[in-house]
Design an enzyme around this catalytic site. Structure first.
Site, mmCIF file in Angstrom:
data_model
loop_
_atom_site.group_PDB
_atom_site.id
_atom_site.type_symbol
_atom_site.label_atom_id
_atom_site.label_comp_id
_atom_site.label_asym_id
_atom_site.label_seq_id
_atom_site.Cartn_x
_atom_site.Cartn_y
_atom_site.Cartn_z
ATOM 1 N N MET A 1 39.205 69.823 51.326
ATOM 2 C CA MET A 1 38.683 71.140 51.087
ATOM 3 C C MET A 1 37.496 70.767 49.619
ATOM 4 O O MET A 1 37.858 70.101 48.900
ATOM 5 C CB MET A 1 39.209 72.352 50.536
ATOM 6 C CG MET A 1 40.232 72.706 51.641
ATOM 7 S SD MET A 1 39.648 74.062 52.613
ATOM 8 C CE MET A 1 39.691 75.665 51.392
ATOM 9 N N CYS A 2 36.450 71.450 49.837
ATOM 10 C CA CYS A 2 35.705 71.335 48.582
ATOM 11 C C CYS A 2 35.661 72.457 47.714
ATOM 12 O O CYS A 2 36.499 73.396 48.083
ATOM 13 C CB CYS A 2 34.213 71.189 49.057
ATOM 14 S SG CYS A 2 34.302 69.868 50.120
ATOM 15 N N GLN A 3 34.634 72.863 47.023
ATOM 16 C CA GLN A 3 34.606 74.056 46.193
ATOM 17 C C GLN A 3 33.163 74.625 46.170
ATOM 18 O O GLN A 3 32.164 73.839 45.966
ATOM 19 C CB GLN A 3 35.229 73.949 44.784
ATOM 20 C CG GLN A 3 36.608 73.705 44.707
ATOM 21 C CD GLN A 3 37.591 74.212 43.559
ATOM 22 O OE1 GLN A 3 37.079 75.411 43.005
ATOM 23 N NE2 GLN A 3 38.690 74.084 43.277
#
Lengths: 288, 288
Positions: A1-3
């Protein structure tokens, strides 16, 4: 997951305070170390900065801090690669021209190949350059909009069209995104996304990721309205709103102008959202 | 008139030496003060920096000096506005995706409206975002290529197609340009453009615009080959080659792979090129 980080305002605003907390998650307070990107609309033009170095230590991020660019629409992303190698071609936000405007897209999540749904809409107008699921999803949205409309429809039609396309992509995995044409900004949550709208009376805010405070009343006018969108709240003493699962919002001039939310609203906890990401191979160790 | 700088190499190379001389023409040694842009290919990705401040004093240009990005294809432009206001949307290089690749274009010159020739090829795939003659010319080239080819043809066909399109735009005014897809770089001279190919044995070069020398033999390997293209020579002790009027070149891996040059080769002096620019309203005071 990224932000993800997004900002949509009614007056050109400096994003440095939010970005300073956000960038620390790229290698310092979190593990999103596979590059970052940030883009600022200035009129119809875009100032885009991308780096495949971690945002916490990137000289490009240092420049952004020093330059104090003011913009009504900013979109940023720090990456933990799950699909596609670490390279500049795979660094968000992605940019294309549609109807004589630049459109920008950043994605947090993990999607299976979209080849199956793309087969209904061959890549006539838009083709990915890199190898990410995210750029493929962006091209899918643009391709379908462009095939259906030769000229830009109004915001309400656009919102409904993008809602419909989002529903088609959603079964392919996890889809949290921000999307902007420099006028409005859309935000979609599939697992985790929050927003806050700051307006008068402005107060003081304290970053979660750094020992930094800001008194917004000293740097704003009473008419300013600023919406900030982020995967996780950036400040510890303000009330952020979590988007429900599968909620889609369109912000303009710092306020929500269209909203689509399932009747049966559900909210994932941070732990559950991470567990869901882990289950399809898009895990990170922690999101703090 | 603006100024162009391009670099095409067989190994990723740092452009800082050339850029340092070039950027001084944006506000320090010359009058090209209406912004600048530079873009570096890294694999299929592009690192693009644009600023509407003069390049000589821009913090973005300072970053480029410090960052020492290595690239096989770089394209840069400093602007003296003749058409279109000073804004980021009008700042070169312009970027679009074609056949799953990013293409970049920078223009030095001044064209009448291309509406007349565009009427043969309506803007189906590519539309300008800003208001410059230059972006319109770029979109005209891309539109015609995309309409004719669903997939990228080979380099020779591409060269001949772009030669043909260039001939159609040329009667509209002054057309000096650089164009790259990250693999090859094309350079077209209508009035003023020069190039140099540096290869072993490498020597020492001295910038025209600054009191700086570089010994290329200390920073290269014997196999390196670097083509640099610039409106006017950047160094005072090397032999630059002027492109003839209406000459078109395609560089790949630092060497010329295709060339189209009129049989009756003509070369404009700097003074005549400036007089020609002035006559159609694209004058600057000096080009030193």
């Amino acid at each position: 997951m990224c932000q993800l980080l997004g900002m949509n305002c009614n007056t050109p605003t400096d994003i440095v305070f939010s970005f300073e907390g956000f960038r620390r998650r790229g290698g310092l307070t979190d593990v999103h170390v596979d590059g970052f990107g940030i883009a600022f609309f200035e009129g119809k033009g875009v100032r885009i900065y991308q780096d495949d170095r971690p945002s916490a230590s990137s000289p490009v991020a240092d420049l952004i801090k020093g330059y104090q660019i003011k913009s009504k629409n900013v979109i940023a992303h720090i990456r933990k690669a799950t699909f596609g190698q670490v390279s500049l071609a795979n660094t968000h936000p992605f940019m294309r021209e549609l109807w004589g405007e630049y459109w920008l897209f950043a994605h947090n999540g993990h999607l299976q190949s979209l080849d199956q749904i793309f087969s209904d809409s061959p890549q006539q107008y838009y083709r990915p350059v890199g190898t990410t699921d995210s750029e493929q999803a962006f091209c899918y949205i643009l391709e379908n909009l462009r095939q259906k409309y030769n000229h830009k429809p109004n915001d309400e039609i656009l919102f409904n069209e993008i809602k419909h396309l989002t529903e088609k992509i959603r079964p392919m995995g996890i889809l949290n995104f921000t999307l902007t044409n420099g006028d409005w900004m859309m935000a979609h949550s599939n697992t985790l996304l929050h927003y806050i709208i700051r307006q008068a009376p402005f107060g003081e805010a304290k970053l979660l990721d750094d020992d930094v405070n800001i008194d917004f009343s000293a740097v704003t006018t009473p008419n300013d309205r600023v919406a900030v969108i982020a995967t996780l709240p950036l400040t510890c003493n303000e009330q952020w709103t979590q988007l429900a699962q599968n909620e889609l919002l369109m912000f303009k001039e710092g306020e929500i102008i269209f909203r689509d939310c399932p009747d049966d609203t559900q909210f994932l906890s941070i732990e559950d959202a991470l567990a869901k990401a882990r289950a399809i191979g898009a895990s990170t160790n922690t999101v703090t």
